[in-house]
Design a protein around this motif. Sequence first.
Motif, PDB file in Angstrom:
ATOM      1  N   ALA A 157      93.612  21.590 -38.214  1.00 14.52           N
ATOM      2  CA  ALA A 157      93.686  21.812 -36.771  1.00 14.52           C
ATOM      3  C   ALA A 157      93.545  20.495 -36.006  1.00 14.52           C
ATOM      4  O   ALA A 157      94.260  20.249 -35.018  1.00 14.52           O
ATOM      5  CB  ALA A 157      92.611  22.797 -36.334  1.00 14.52           C
ATOM      6  N   MET A 158      92.648  19.626 -36.454  1.00 18.13           N
ATOM      7  CA  MET A 158      92.499  18.331 -35.798  1.00 18.13           C
ATOM      8  C   MET A 158      93.757  17.488 -35.995  1.00 18.13           C
ATOM      9  O   MET A 158      94.214  16.810 -35.063  1.00 18.13           O
ATOM     10  CB  MET A 158      91.272  17.600 -36.341  1.00 18.13           C
ATOM     11  N   GLY A 159      94.315  17.517 -37.214  1.00 21.86           N
ATOM     12  CA  GLY A 159      95.534  16.760 -37.460  1.00 21.86           C
ATOM     13  C   GLY A 159      96.660  17.195 -36.540  1.00 21.86           C
ATOM     14  O   GLY A 159      97.383  16.363 -35.967  1.00 21.86           O
ATOM     15  N   ARG A 160      96.808  18.500 -36.379  1.00 23.03           N
ATOM     16  CA  ARG A 160      97.853  19.033 -35.485  1.00 23.03           C
ATOM     17  C   ARG A 160      97.599  18.609 -34.037  1.00 23.03           C
ATOM     18  O   ARG A 160      98.516  18.222 -33.318  1.00 23.03           O
ATOM     19  CB  ARG A 160      97.910  20.548 -35.590  1.00 23.03           C
ATOM     20  N   ARG A 161      96.346  18.678 -33.623  1.00 19.41           N
ATOM     21  CA  ARG A 161      96.010  18.323 -32.234  1.00 19.41           C
ATOM     22  C   ARG A 161      96.215  16.844 -31.988  1.00 19.41           C
ATOM     23  O   ARG A 161      96.711  16.433 -30.921  1.00 19.41           O
ATOM     24  CB  ARG A 161      94.557  18.713 -31.951  1.00 19.41           C
ATOM     25  N   PHE A 162      95.841  16.011 -32.946  1.00 24.37           N
ATOM     26  CA  PHE A 162      96.092  14.577 -32.808  1.00 24.37           C
ATOM     27  C   PHE A 162      97.592  14.317 -32.693  1.00 24.37           C
ATOM     28  O   PHE A 162      98.048  13.509 -31.875  1.00 24.37           O
ATOM     29  CB  PHE A 162      95.526  13.815 -34.010  1.00 24.37           C
ATOM     30  N   LYS A 183      99.628   9.146 -34.821  1.00 27.62           N
ATOM     31  CA  LYS A 183     100.034   9.156 -36.215  1.00 27.62           C
ATOM     32  C   LYS A 183      98.848   9.662 -37.027  1.00 27.62           C
ATOM     33  O   LYS A 183      97.704   9.296 -36.751  1.00 27.62           O
ATOM     34  CB  LYS A 183     100.441   7.759 -36.667  1.00 27.62           C
ATOM     35  N   VAL A 184      99.114  10.500 -38.010  1.00 31.46           N
ATOM     36  CA  VAL A 184      98.030  11.209 -38.685  1.00 31.46           C
ATOM     37  C   VAL A 184      98.093  11.020 -40.192  1.00 31.46           C
ATOM     38  O   VAL A 184      99.154  11.168 -40.803  1.00 31.46           O
ATOM     39  CB  VAL A 184      98.087  12.716 -38.359  1.00 31.46           C
ATOM     40  N   LEU A 234     102.984  19.992 -40.631  1.00 35.04           N
ATOM     41  CA  LEU A 234     102.839  19.146 -39.449  1.00 35.04           C
ATOM     42  C   LEU A 234     104.061  18.268 -39.234  1.00 35.04           C
ATOM     43  O   LEU A 234     104.483  18.036 -38.086  1.00 35.04           O
ATOM     44  CB  LEU A 234     101.576  18.293 -39.566  1.00 35.04           C
ATOM     45  N   ALA A 235     104.640  17.784 -40.325  1.00 35.96           N
ATOM     46  CA  ALA A 235     105.857  16.971 -40.208  1.00 35.96           C
ATOM     47  C   ALA A 235     106.981  17.804 -39.601  1.00 35.96           C
ATOM     48  O   ALA A 235     107.794  17.306 -38.807  1.00 35.96           O
ATOM     49  CB  ALA A 235     106.266  16.427 -41.567  1.00 35.96           C
ATOM     50  N   LEU A 247      90.354  27.673 -34.325  1.00 32.95           N
ATOM     51  CA  LEU A 247      90.196  26.294 -34.791  1.00 32.95           C
ATOM     52  C   LEU A 247      90.763  25.301 -33.778  1.00 32.95           C
ATOM     53  O   LEU A 247      90.305  24.154 -33.696  1.00 32.95           O
ATOM     54  CB  LEU A 247      90.876  26.130 -36.150  1.00 32.95           C
ATOM     55  N   GLU A 248      91.743  25.749 -33.016  1.00 29.32           N
ATOM     56  CA  GLU A 248      92.317  24.891 -31.974  1.00 29.32           C
ATOM     57  C   GLU A 248      91.259  24.520 -30.932  1.00 29.32           C
ATOM     58  O   GLU A 248      91.315  23.432 -30.340  1.00 29.32           O
ATOM     59  CB  GLU A 248      93.498  25.598 -31.300  1.00 29.32           C
TER      60      GLU A 248
END
Length: 317
Positions: free
Chosen positions: A26-31, A37-38, A55-56, A253-254
């Motif tokens: 969830a953090m990766g998606r939000r970033f 860049k994650v 995510l990609a 989670l968002e």
Amino acid sequence: MTIALMKDLQGKVAVVTGGAGGIGRAMGRRFGAEGMKVLLADLLAEPLDEATRELAGEGIDVAGVVTDVTDHSSVESLAHEALQRFGAVHVVCNNAGTGGVSEGYMWEHDLADWRWGIDVNVLGVIHGIKAFVPILLEQGEGHVVNTCSGNGGFAPIARGATGGPAMAVYPMTKAAVLCLTESLYTHLEMTGTRVRAHALFPSGFLNTGIWESWRHRPKRYAATQDRRTPEPTLAEVVARFEAGGVRVEFTPLETVADQVIAGIRADRFWMMGPPAPTEEVVSRKAASILARSDPDYLVDVLSQTAGRGPDTEGGNQ
């Protein structure tokens, strides 16, 4: 006090351990939604690959690196990969964690359970600090976000959903993570850097794999004692709470990921949502310390002690 506001996250680089699912994904998606860049890191290769592809597919510049946070050299390799791929690191989320697997009273807990919990939840954060903070200091800016929990960070859950003792490993490690993060904050302040430390406290029940950590237990931490009861599933845990009269509602989670973004932009040490029921425990604990009284603030998730319902990440009875 050094102010390090990083309001514009576009083009910045975030590294997230435990990134294959749950809070990490969830953090990766939000970033990524912020244009960052994650780099996702996780011990589980297949879920990590799935998360990275997902995510990609959403247009995020993302990569995944299989990482064992209990191994410092593995975390060092992660830091090297971040620099090789993206040229910098701006946000480091030490988020990888394992939940509760012990049963009975703490003196009955398997020593392998203690070692697994400490190595992942505590040493994993230490390894992240050791590998990444020098990079952030050299850059002159950055944020370290350590995932804590009300279960331990505020006070340990004393009784679980069955009315028996809650396991002690998880809250002990999360108390340690908070202390680590407070110390990191102070040490960074002493240098005059713009690098900042943050304690993330996800609120409420979270639908993540941490409830069933036993499914991915490494062989080197294999149990040395026979269990008296089967390993619980999340569905069984929820059923126990509801049978005890506690309604379970999962926090999106968002929402947790939004807390992280808001905390970075505002440069807040405490990354927390609105006041939660068990924050009452903080006041009661402080009062107990000042009065030198018995610890009557210890949390009972069936509301028999704290007077409230559960509000903690990881649960862990």
